[in-house]
Design a protein around this motif. Structure first.
Motif: not given
Length: 58
Positions: A22-29, A31-38
């Motif tokens: 649902a997120v369009r901006e790559t920067a926010n995506k 952040k989601i990837i980094e959070f999931a990785r952590e």
């Protein structure tokens, strides 16, 4: 309890996937990837700590 954890992780994974697309901006995506990785790394560390023996049996 393990079945409940698996079910909860499945629901959370589906929600994270929904939010990610649902997120369009790559920067926010990113952040989601980094959070999931952590989260995954911390869960693996907890699992490793609970599975490995604490020392030699006496």
């Amino acid at each position: 309890m393990e079945d409940e954890d698996i079910a909860l992780n499945s629901v959370l994974g589906l929600e994270l996937n929904r939010v990610f697309f649902a997120v369009r901006e790559t920067a926010n995506k990113q952040k989601i990837i980094e959070f999931a990785r952590e989260v995954l790394q911390s869960e693996r560390a907890e699992l490793t700590d609970s599975v490995l023996p604490e020392g030699p049996a006496s």
